[in-house]
Design an enzyme around this catalytic site. Structure first.
Site, PDB file in Angstrom:
ATOM      1  N   CYS A   1       0.148   3.775   2.744  1.00 51.98           N
ATOM      2  CA  CYS A   1       0.624   3.238   4.032  1.00 51.98           C
ATOM      3  C   CYS A   1       2.099   3.577   4.225  1.00 51.98           C
ATOM      4  CB  CYS A   1       0.446   1.721   4.091  1.00 51.98           C
ATOM      5  SG  CYS A   1      -1.275   1.186   4.004  1.00 51.98           S
TER       6      CYS A   1
ATOM      7  N   CYS B   1       0.834  -1.210   0.000  1.00 51.69           N
ATOM      8  CA  CYS B   1       0.000   0.000   0.000  1.00 51.69           C
ATOM      9  C   CYS B   1       0.869   1.261   0.000  1.00 51.69           C
ATOM     10  CB  CYS B   1      -0.903  -0.065   1.235  1.00 51.69           C
ATOM     11  SG  CYS B   1      -1.700   1.477   1.666  1.00 51.69           S
TER      12      CYS B   1
END
Length: 105
Positions: free
Chosen positions: A36, A33
């Site tokens: 993230c 991600c």
């Protein structure tokens, strides 16, 4: 990863998050991600700044799907704040450090 960030998983979730005496911020994330990875340094800074006042944890949703499912994680990063074992706030997506800090103090 900074030593101050607590890595949680299915075996230590109850002890580290639900039974914590301190407020706990949990970053639900996954290695693939992009957002993230963007928020990771912010999470580490919070862990340094709030040491002793709050617990900052990360949970890899790929490795711990049961917890992610239990809390209805549909998008990552999702940040949840727990106090006394209960979810008291949730933010989805990259958040400024001050917003996350305000959830805890």
């Amino acid at each position: 990863m900074a030593g101050k960030v607590c890595i949680v998983n299915e075996s230590n979730w109850e002890q580290e998050v639900l039974n914590s005496d301190l407020p706990v911020l949990v970053d639900f994330w996954a290695p693939w991600c992009g957002p993230c990875r963007l928020i990771a340094p912010v999470i580490e800074e919070l862990a340094e700044e709030l040491e002793g006042k709050a617990k900052i944890c990360k949970l890899n949703t790929d490795e711990n799907p049961n917890i992610a499912m239990k809390y209805g994680i549909r998008a990552i990063p999702t940040i949840m704040v727990f106090k006394n074992g209960q979810v008291v706030d949730t933010k989805v997506g990259v958040q400024p450090k001050e917003v996350l800090k305000s959830l805890l103090i």
